[in-house]
Motif scaffolding. Structure first.
Motif, PDB file in Angstrom:
ATOM      1  N   CYS A 121     -21.663 -20.671 -42.888  1.00 35.20           N
ATOM      2  CA  CYS A 121     -20.292 -21.053 -42.561  1.00 35.20           C
ATOM      3  C   CYS A 121     -19.364 -20.218 -43.434  1.00 35.20           C
ATOM      4  O   CYS A 121     -19.481 -20.231 -44.649  1.00 35.20           O
ATOM      5  N   CYS A 139     -16.797 -22.921 -45.647  1.00 35.16           N
ATOM      6  CA  CYS A 139     -17.259 -23.689 -46.810  1.00 35.16           C
ATOM      7  C   CYS A 139     -18.520 -23.102 -47.430  1.00 35.16           C
ATOM      8  O   CYS A 139     -19.038 -23.611 -48.406  1.00 35.16           O
ATOM      9  N   CYS A 165     -20.219 -25.497 -38.075  1.00 34.41           N
ATOM     10  CA  CYS A 165     -20.653 -26.090 -39.333  1.00 34.41           C
ATOM     11  C   CYS A 165     -20.572 -27.613 -39.231  1.00 34.41           C
ATOM     12  O   CYS A 165     -19.543 -28.148 -38.821  1.00 34.41           O
ATOM     13  N   CYS A 172     -17.687 -28.790 -41.952  1.00 37.92           N
ATOM     14  CA  CYS A 172     -16.248 -28.535 -41.830  1.00 37.92           C
ATOM     15  C   CYS A 172     -15.810 -28.122 -40.429  1.00 37.92           C
ATOM     16  O   CYS A 172     -14.624 -27.983 -40.163  1.00 37.92           O
TER      17      CYS A 172
HETATM   18 ZN   LIG Z   1     -18.439 -25.262 -43.216  1.00 39.86          ZN
END
Ligand SMILES: [Zn+2]
Length: 164
Positions: A128, A131, A151, A154
Motif C-alpha cells: 500500500c 500506509c 488496502c 486504509c
Molecule cells: Zn494502506
C-alpha cells in the motif's frame, strides 16, 4: 540457432528464418492478432511449433513464480512460456524483465530479443503506497496487470513494486 521458446515480442520483431523451429503457445496467436495483426502472415509462414505446456510443467512454473513472488506480474501467456521452457528444456527469449528474472531463478537459459536484459535479479513486493502495509504477492496471474485491489487498513490502491 533455433528451437528457443519465443515470447510475443520476439514474434513481432524476429524474421521468418529466426523463428523457424521455435516454440510458442496457441494463446500467443490471440495476442498477435490484437497487437500486431500485420505479423500474422509472417508467423504463419515461418515454421513455428505451436504447443501448450502440459499440466505438470504449468504446475512447476506456477510454483516457481509463487515462490519468487513473480506470479503477481505474470500474464497467462507468460506463465505458459515459462512452463514450455521448463517442459522442453529450451532457452526462453524475452525482453520482459520479470520473465527474465524468473527464468534466471528457475535455472532456465534465457536471451533477450533486443535489449541487454537484466543486470541483476529483481524481487517484487505488493504494498500500500499510503500506509506502507505489505501484502503477500498474489498466487494467480493477474488479468489486469495494474489492478491489485485495495488496502484493508486504509482503502488505498495496492501497487506492485520492485524491492530495493
Ligand atoms: Zn494502506
Amino acid at each position: 540457432m533455433s528451437g528457443e521458446v519465443l515470447d510475443t515480442g520476439a514474434l513481432i520483431s524476429w524474421s521468418i528464418n529466426q523463428m523457424n523451429g521455435c516454440v510458442v503457445t496457441p494463446s500467443q496467436r490471440e495476442e498477435i492478432l490484437k497487437i500486431a495483426p500485420e505479423r500474422e502472415v509472417v508467423i504463419n509462414t515461418s515454421n513455428l511449433i505451436w504447443k501448450m505446456p502440459d499440466e505438470e510443467s504449468l504446475a512447476r512454473a506456477s510454483k516457481f513464480a509463487v515462490d519468487t513472488g513473480d506470479m503477481a506480474g505474470l500474464s497467462k501467456v507468460d506463465l505458459e512460456l515459462l512452463a514450455l521452457s521448463i517442459q522442453e528444456n529450451k532457452k526462453l527469449i524475452t525482453d520482459d524483465y520479470r520473465l527474465q528474472n524468473l527464468a534466471e531463478k528457475a535455472g532456465i537459459n534465457w536471451g533477450s530479443i533486443s535489449t541487454k536484459g537484466i543486470s541483476k535479479l529483481w524481487e517484487w513486493e505488493l504494498k500500500c503506497l499510503a500506509c506502507k502495509k505489505e501484502y503477500p504477492t498474489p498466487e494467480v496471474p493477474n488479468k489486469r496487470k495494474s489492478d491489485w485491489g485495495e488496502c484493508v487498513d486504509c482503502g488505498s490502491s495496492l501497487k506492485l513494486k520492485r524491492k530495493k
